[in-house]
Design a protein around this motif. Structure first.
Motif, PDB file in Angstrom:
ATOM      1  N   TYR A 196       8.080  48.696  65.887  1.00 44.93           N
ATOM      2  CA  TYR A 196       8.004  50.137  65.635  1.00 44.93           C
ATOM      3  C   TYR A 196       7.271  50.898  66.737  1.00 44.93           C
ATOM      4  O   TYR A 196       7.194  52.120  66.700  1.00 44.93           O
ATOM      5  CB  TYR A 196       7.269  50.384  64.311  1.00 44.93           C
ATOM      6  N   THR A 197       6.736  50.191  67.730  1.00 46.43           N
ATOM      7  CA  THR A 197       5.891  50.821  68.743  1.00 46.43           C
ATOM      8  C   THR A 197       6.594  51.956  69.467  1.00 46.43           C
ATOM      9  O   THR A 197       6.030  53.038  69.674  1.00 46.43           O
ATOM     10  CB  THR A 197       5.417  49.769  69.757  1.00 46.43           C
ATOM     11  N   TRP A 198       7.857  51.729  69.851  1.00 48.90           N
ATOM     12  CA  TRP A 198       8.568  52.734  70.636  1.00 48.90           C
ATOM     13  C   TRP A 198       8.842  53.994  69.828  1.00 48.90           C
ATOM     14  O   TRP A 198       8.989  55.084  70.392  1.00 48.90           O
ATOM     15  CB  TRP A 198       9.877  52.148  71.171  1.00 48.90           C
ATOM     16  N   ILE A 199       8.896  53.874  68.524  1.00 51.22           N
ATOM     17  CA  ILE A 199       9.148  55.049  67.681  1.00 51.22           C
ATOM     18  C   ILE A 199       7.945  55.982  67.727  1.00 51.22           C
ATOM     19  O   ILE A 199       8.081  57.199  67.909  1.00 51.22           O
ATOM     20  CB  ILE A 199       9.447  54.603  66.242  1.00 51.22           C
ATOM     21  N   PHE A 200       6.750  55.417  67.580  1.00 49.87           N
ATOM     22  CA  PHE A 200       5.548  56.248  67.635  1.00 49.87           C
ATOM     23  C   PHE A 200       5.296  56.767  69.053  1.00 49.87           C
ATOM     24  O   PHE A 200       4.750  57.863  69.221  1.00 49.87           O
ATOM     25  CB  PHE A 200       4.348  55.460  67.127  1.00 49.87           C
ATOM     26  N   LEU A 201       5.705  56.006  70.059  1.00 46.95           N
ATOM     27  CA  LEU A 201       5.583  56.488  71.437  1.00 46.95           C
ATOM     28  C   LEU A 201       6.494  57.699  71.660  1.00 46.95           C
ATOM     29  O   LEU A 201       6.105  58.667  72.328  1.00 46.95           O
ATOM     30  CB  LEU A 201       5.937  55.369  72.413  1.00 46.95           C
ATOM     31  N   ALA A 202       7.688  57.662  71.079  1.00 48.07           N
ATOM     32  CA  ALA A 202       8.601  58.803  71.200  1.00 48.07           C
ATOM     33  C   ALA A 202       8.003  60.045  70.543  1.00 48.07           C
ATOM     34  O   ALA A 202       8.115  61.160  71.077  1.00 48.07           O
ATOM     35  CB  ALA A 202       9.945  58.458  70.559  1.00 48.07           C
ATOM     36  N   LEU A 203       7.342  59.868  69.411  1.00 47.94           N
ATOM     37  CA  LEU A 203       6.690  61.000  68.750  1.00 47.94           C
ATOM     38  C   LEU A 203       5.557  61.557  69.609  1.00 47.94           C
ATOM     39  O   LEU A 203       5.323  62.769  69.638  1.00 47.94           O
ATOM     40  CB  LEU A 203       6.150  60.575  67.382  1.00 47.94           C
ATOM     41  N   LEU A 204       4.858  60.677  70.321  1.00 39.20           N
ATOM     42  CA  LEU A 204       3.805  61.124  71.234  1.00 39.20           C
ATOM     43  C   LEU A 204       4.384  61.982  72.355  1.00 39.20           C
ATOM     44  O   LEU A 204       3.830  63.036  72.709  1.00 39.20           O
ATOM     45  CB  LEU A 204       3.072  59.908  71.809  1.00 39.20           C
ATOM     46  N   ILE A 205       5.503  61.562  72.911  1.00 44.04           N
ATOM     47  CA  ILE A 205       6.141  62.318  73.998  1.00 44.04           C
ATOM     48  C   ILE A 205       6.587  63.696  73.505  1.00 44.04           C
ATOM     49  O   ILE A 205       6.400  64.717  74.176  1.00 44.04           O
ATOM     50  CB  ILE A 205       7.339  61.525  74.557  1.00 44.04           C
ATOM     51  N   ILE A 206       7.159  63.739  72.299  1.00 44.81           N
ATOM     52  CA  ILE A 206       7.588  65.019  71.729  1.00 44.81           C
ATOM     53  C   ILE A 206       6.389  65.941  71.529  1.00 44.81           C
ATOM     54  O   ILE A 206       6.462  67.153  71.775  1.00 44.81           O
ATOM     55  CB  ILE A 206       8.331  64.778  70.403  1.00 44.81           C
ATOM     56  N   ALA A 207       5.267  65.372  71.083  1.00 46.89           N
ATOM     57  CA  ALA A 207       4.065  66.178  70.870  1.00 46.89           C
ATOM     58  C   ALA A 207       3.574  66.797  72.176  1.00 46.89           C
ATOM     59  O   ALA A 207       3.156  67.962  72.207  1.00 46.89           O
ATOM     60  CB  ALA A 207       2.966  65.329  70.247  1.00 46.89           C
ATOM     61  N   VAL A 208       3.622  66.043  73.245  1.00 41.60           N
ATOM     62  CA  VAL A 208       3.189  66.557  74.550  1.00 41.60           C
ATOM     63  C   VAL A 208       4.106  67.701  74.991  1.00 41.60           C
ATOM     64  O   VAL A 208       3.638  68.727  75.515  1.00 41.60           O
ATOM     65  CB  VAL A 208       3.171  65.429  75.600  1.00 41.60           C
ATOM     66  N   ILE A 209       5.412  67.550  74.764  1.00 38.64           N
ATOM     67  CA  ILE A 209       6.356  68.623  75.112  1.00 38.64           C
ATOM     68  C   ILE A 209       6.041  69.888  74.312  1.00 38.64           C
ATOM     69  O   ILE A 209       6.026  71.004  74.855  1.00 38.64           O
ATOM     70  CB  ILE A 209       7.805  68.166  74.852  1.00 38.64           C
ATOM     71  N   CYS A 210       5.777  69.716  73.024  1.00 37.46           N
ATOM     72  CA  CYS A 210       5.435  70.875  72.178  1.00 37.46           C
ATOM     73  C   CYS A 210       4.148  71.538  72.664  1.00 37.46           C
ATOM     74  O   CYS A 210       4.044  72.774  72.666  1.00 37.46           O
ATOM     75  CB  CYS A 210       5.278  70.435  70.729  1.00 37.46           C
ATOM     76  N   LEU A 211       3.176  70.730  73.050  1.00 40.48           N
ATOM     77  CA  LEU A 211       1.908  71.274  73.539  1.00 40.48           C
ATOM     78  C   LEU A 211       2.137  72.144  74.770  1.00 40.48           C
ATOM     79  O   LEU A 211       1.560  73.237  74.905  1.00 40.48           O
ATOM     80  CB  LEU A 211       0.941  70.138  73.849  1.00 40.48           C
ATOM     81  N   LEU A 212       2.975  71.691  75.675  1.00 42.92           N
ATOM     82  CA  LEU A 212       3.266  72.453  76.887  1.00 42.92           C
ATOM     83  C   LEU A 212       4.035  73.736  76.564  1.00 42.92           C
ATOM     84  O   LEU A 212       3.771  74.793  77.138  1.00 42.92           O
ATOM     85  CB  LEU A 212       4.049  71.588  77.869  1.00 42.92           C
ATOM     86  N   LEU A 213       4.997  73.647  75.637  1.00 39.13           N
ATOM     87  CA  LEU A 213       5.768  74.830  75.264  1.00 39.13           C
ATOM     88  C   LEU A 213       4.878  75.903  74.651  1.00 39.13           C
ATOM     89  O   LEU A 213       4.967  77.080  75.016  1.00 39.13           O
ATOM     90  CB  LEU A 213       6.866  74.439  74.272  1.00 39.13           C
ATOM     91  N   VAL A 214       4.009  75.491  73.731  1.00 41.34           N
ATOM     92  CA  VAL A 214       3.111  76.457  73.100  1.00 41.34           C
ATOM     93  C   VAL A 214       2.127  77.005  74.118  1.00 41.34           C
ATOM     94  O   VAL A 214       1.888  78.218  74.190  1.00 41.34           O
ATOM     95  CB  VAL A 214       2.358  75.795  71.917  1.00 41.34           C
ATOM     96  N   GLY A 215       1.537  76.120  74.911  1.00 44.12           N
ATOM     97  CA  GLY A 215       0.525  76.557  75.865  1.00 44.12           C
ATOM     98  C   GLY A 215       1.052  77.553  76.878  1.00 44.12           C
ATOM     99  O   GLY A 215       0.397  78.556  77.174  1.00 44.12           O
ATOM    100  N   PHE A 216       2.250  77.309  77.405  1.00 43.34           N
ATOM    101  CA  PHE A 216       2.762  78.140  78.491  1.00 43.34           C
ATOM    102  C   PHE A 216       3.573  79.347  78.025  1.00 43.34           C
ATOM    103  O   PHE A 216       3.587  80.364  78.720  1.00 43.34           O
ATOM    104  CB  PHE A 216       3.630  77.297  79.435  1.00 43.34           C
ATOM    105  N   THR A 217       4.233  79.257  76.864  1.00 39.24           N
ATOM    106  CA  THR A 217       5.209  80.310  76.558  1.00 39.24           C
ATOM    107  C   THR A 217       5.033  81.013  75.215  1.00 39.24           C
ATOM    108  O   THR A 217       5.654  82.061  75.003  1.00 39.24           O
ATOM    109  CB  THR A 217       6.641  79.736  76.596  1.00 39.24           C
ATOM    110  N   LEU A 218       4.245  80.483  74.281  1.00 46.77           N
ATOM    111  CA  LEU A 218       4.151  81.123  72.968  1.00 46.77           C
ATOM    112  C   LEU A 218       3.141  82.259  72.998  1.00 46.77           C
ATOM    113  O   LEU A 218       1.946  82.034  73.192  1.00 46.77           O
ATOM    114  CB  LEU A 218       3.742  80.109  71.902  1.00 46.77           C
TER     115      LEU A 218
END
Length: 548
Positions: A196-218
Motif C-alpha cells: 500500500y506504500t505507493w498509494i499513500f505516496l500518491a496522496l502525498l504528491i497530490i497534497a503538495v500540488i494542492c498546497l502550491l495551488l492554494v499558496g500561489f493562486t487562491l
C-alpha cells in the motif's frame, strides 16, 4: 431592509452596515467583484482541493482486506480505522470552519493541507505499527475533511444564493470524478505491488500540488476580511505570487489598506477568534430550523458512506473479487455521485428561480436577495420526496439482491442510482444549511459534517455485527427505512415550519451569541481616524440586530 445577521465573531467595522441577510449590499455595491472567470477558476480549483477528503476515503477502502492481512488484524479492526476517520471528519470542521470564518480562508486552508501532507508522509513510511496506521489516518482526516466546509464558505463568499448551484455542481462533480479513479488506482497498485506504500505516496504528491495551488493562486475571499473583494490584504492573506512583485510595487492605497487589515484583526489586542468559537457548529445543531435540515444532511450522506464500507467486503466475500476488481466495483457508485452532483447543482438554481417566480420576487444576481421572507426551504426541497422514495426502494432491493447472490451486474447498476440520489439529496440539503446561516457559511456546513460523520461512523461500526446477526437483506431494509423516515421528516418539517423557525431565530437579539462570545464594542465601532467622525460609527444595536 434588514441589516446582516452578525457572525459570532467581530465583523469588520465598515461591513456591518452594508451587508444584508444574504450578504447582499445595501449601499449599491455588488455582492462580489470576483469576475465570472475567477469564479469558474475557483470552482474547479476547489473541486480539486477537496479530493483530499473524498479521494483519501475511496483510495483506502479497497485496501481493507490487504491491510487486515498486512497488519495481522481482523476486518472489524480495520473498519475501526474507518470509524476513527469518520469521527475526525466530524470534529475537524467544527474547529477549522470557525477559524476560517474568523481569520479568513487562505491561512486555515494552507495549514490543513500541510497537516494532511505530513500525515500522508507518515503513512508512507509506516510498515509495522497498526496504532500508527490509526493515528496517521486520523490526522489525514483532520487535514482533508476541514477543506470541504472552507470550500463551501468560499462559494458563499463569491456567489449570490440564486447562482450558487453553478459553482457547487461542477465543484462537487469534479471532486467525485477524480475520486472515482481512487479505488481503481488503489486496487491496481495493491494488486501489482502487494502493498500500500505507493498509494499513500500518491496522496502525498497530490497534497503538495494542492498546497502550491492554494499558496500561489487562491485569493482570500472571506467577507469579514476583504468584503466583496475590494479590500486589499497583507501577509498570509496575500497569494504567494503577489509577493514576487514586492510591497514596494503596491500602490499607496493598497499599502494603507494592507496595514489597516492587520489593525482591524487585532484591535486592542483582542483576537478575532476565541476557543468557544469552536462550539459554534455544535450550537447550530440545537436550532430547530437547522436540526430539521441536518436530518437530511446526515441520513443521505450515511447512505454513501455505508456503501463505501460495505462494497469491499461484499465483493470479496460474496463475489470473490480481487483488489483490482474491488476497486472497479466502486466505479459505478462514484460515477453516480458525479452525475448526482451535476444534477444537484442545476436543480438548486432551477428550483430557486421557480420558487421566486411563484412568489413574484425578482432575482438580483448582482447584489443578492434578501432571504428574510423568502421560502428558501421550499425552494431547496422542491421535488425531493420522489428522489427520497426511490432511494429507499433501491437500498432495500440492494440488500436482498446481494443476499441472493444475484449476478454482480445488478448490484453494480443499483449502486450507481443509489449514490447518485444520495449525493443529490446531500448536496441540496447542505446548500440549504449554508443559506439559512449566511453570516458563517463554513461553520454552518461544519455542523452538517458533524452530524453526517457521526452517523456514518456509527453505521460503519455496527455494519458487520448487524450483517452477521440478521443478514445483508434485513440490514439494508432496516437501514433504508431509517433514512426514509429521517429524510421525510426533514423535508416535511422544513417546508412547513422552516421559515417560521428561521425568522424567530433571527428576530432574537444576540440569539446565536453567548455572553462569553459577544464581540467587544470597540470592534463594532470604526475608530475616528478611519471614519473621520466617530459619530458616524455603526450603532451596536444595528450591528447586532437579529440573526445568526
Amino acid at each position: 431592509m434588514r441589516s446582516q445577521p452578525p457572525s459570532l465573531e467581530p465583523p469588520q467595522p465598515a461591513e456591518a452596515e452594508k451587508n444584508g441577510p444574504d450578504g447582499g449590499s445595501h449601499d449599491g455595491e455588488d455582492y462580489s467583484i470576483f469576475s465570472a472567470g475567477m469564479r469558474t477558476y475557483l470552482t474547479y480549483q476547489l473541486g480539486f482541493i477537496i479530493i483530499l477528503s473524498t479521494l483519501t476515503a475511496t483510495a483506502y477502502l479497497p485496501l481493507i482486506p490487504l491491510l487486515s492481512t498486512h497488519f495481522s488484524v481482523s476486518i472489524q479492526a480495520i473498519n475501526l480505522t474507518v470509524t476513527a476517520y469518520a469521527i475526525c471528519q466530524a470534529i475537524s470542521p467544527a474547529l477549522f470552519a470557525s477559524l476560517a470564518d474568523a481569520f479568513g480562508r487562505r491561512p486555515v486552508l494552507l495549514g490543513l493541507i500541510g497537516l494532511y501532507a505530513s500525515a500522508s508522509l507518515g503513512l508512507t513510511v509506516n510498515q509495522r505499527s497498526f496504532a500508527a496506521l490509526v493515528a496517521f489516518r486520523a490526522l489525514q482526516s483532520i487535514g482533508g475533511s476541514g477543506t470541504v466546509p472552507i470550500a463551501y464558505g468560499i462559494v458563499a463568499d463569491v456567489a449570490v444564493v440564486s447562482e450558487r448551484g453553478k459553482m457547487l455542481g461542477p465543484m462537487l462533480s469534479m471532486c467525485n470524478a477524480i475520486s472515482a479513479v481512487g479505488p481503481v488506482s488503489a486496487g491496481a497498485i495493491a494488486l501489482r505491488t502487494s502493498g500500500y506504500t505507493w498509494i499513500f505516496l500518491a496522496l502525498l504528491i497530490i497534497a503538495v500540488i494542492c498546497l502550491l495551488l492554494v499558496g500561489f493562486t487562491l485569493p482570500e475571499t472571506a467577507r469579514n476580511i476583504v468584503g466583496n473583494g475590494m479590500k486589499p490584504v497583507h501577509g498570509v492573506w496575500r497569494t504567494w505570487w503577489s509577493f514576487f512583485r514586492g510591497k514596494g510595487q503596491l500602490c499607496r492605497s493598497e499599502r494603507r489598506a494592507d496595514d489597516a487589515t492587520g489593525e482591524r484583526l487585532q484591535m486592542d489586542g483582542k483576537p478575532a477568534w476565541r476557543p468557544l468559537s469552536a462550539f459554534v457548529s455544535l450550537r447550530i445543531v440545537l436550532y430547530p430550523d437547522a436540526a430539521a435540515v441536518l436530518c437530511m444532511v446526515a441520513s443521505s450522506y450515511s447512505v454513501y458512506y455505508t456503501f463505501q464500507v460495505a462494497i469491499p467486503v461484499i465483493f470479496d466475500e460474496v463475489y470473490g473479487y480481487n483488489e483490482l476488481e474491488i476497486g472497479l466495483a466502486f466505479l459505478s457508485g462514484l460515477a453516480g455521485m458525479t452525475i448526482g452532483g451535476i444534477t444537484a447543482g442545476k436543480l438548486v438554481d432551477r428550483n430557486y428561480a421557480n420558487t421566486a417566480r411563484k412568489c413574484n420576487i425578482d432575482i438580483d444576481r448582482k447584489k443578492g436577495d434578501d432571504l428574510k421572507d423568502f421560502p428558501i426551504e421550499n425552494a431547496r426541497y422542491r421535488n425531493c420526496l420522489p428522489f427520497l422514495s426511490l432511494e429507499v426502494a433501491l437500498v432495500i432491493g440492494y440488500g436482498w439482491v446481494v443476499q441472493s447472490h444475484i449476478h454482480p451486474s445488478v448490484p453494480l447498476i443499483m449502486q450507481f442510482f443509489i449514490c447518485a440520489i444520495s449525493t443529490l439529496l446531500s448536496h441540496t440539503s447542505s446548500a440549504l444549511l449554508v443559506d439559512i446561516f449566511p453570516a458563517m457559511s463554513s461553520s454552518a456546513y461544519a455542523s452538517g459534517q458533524i452530524m453526517r460523520c457521526t452517523l456514518s461512523a456509527a453505521s460503519a461500526a455496527i455494519l458487520q455485527p448487524l450483517v452477521d446477526a440478521v443478514g445483508r437483506g434485513w440490514y439494508f431494509t432496516i437501514f433504508a427505512l431509517f433514512i426514509g423516515i429521517s429524510g421525510l421528516g426533514s423535508v416535511v418539517t422544513s417546508r412547513s415550519k422552516g421559515v417560521q423557525w428561521r425568522q424567530k431565530r433571527q428576530a432574537t437579539p444576540h440569539g446565536n451569541v453567548t455572553d462569553a462570545e459577544q464581540p467587544p464594542q470597540q470592534l463594532l465601532t470604526p475608530p475616528a481616524d478611519e471614519t473621520g467622525d466617530s459619530s458616524n460609527a455603526t450603532p451596536k444595536k444595528e450591528t447586532l440586530s437579529s440573526g445568526v
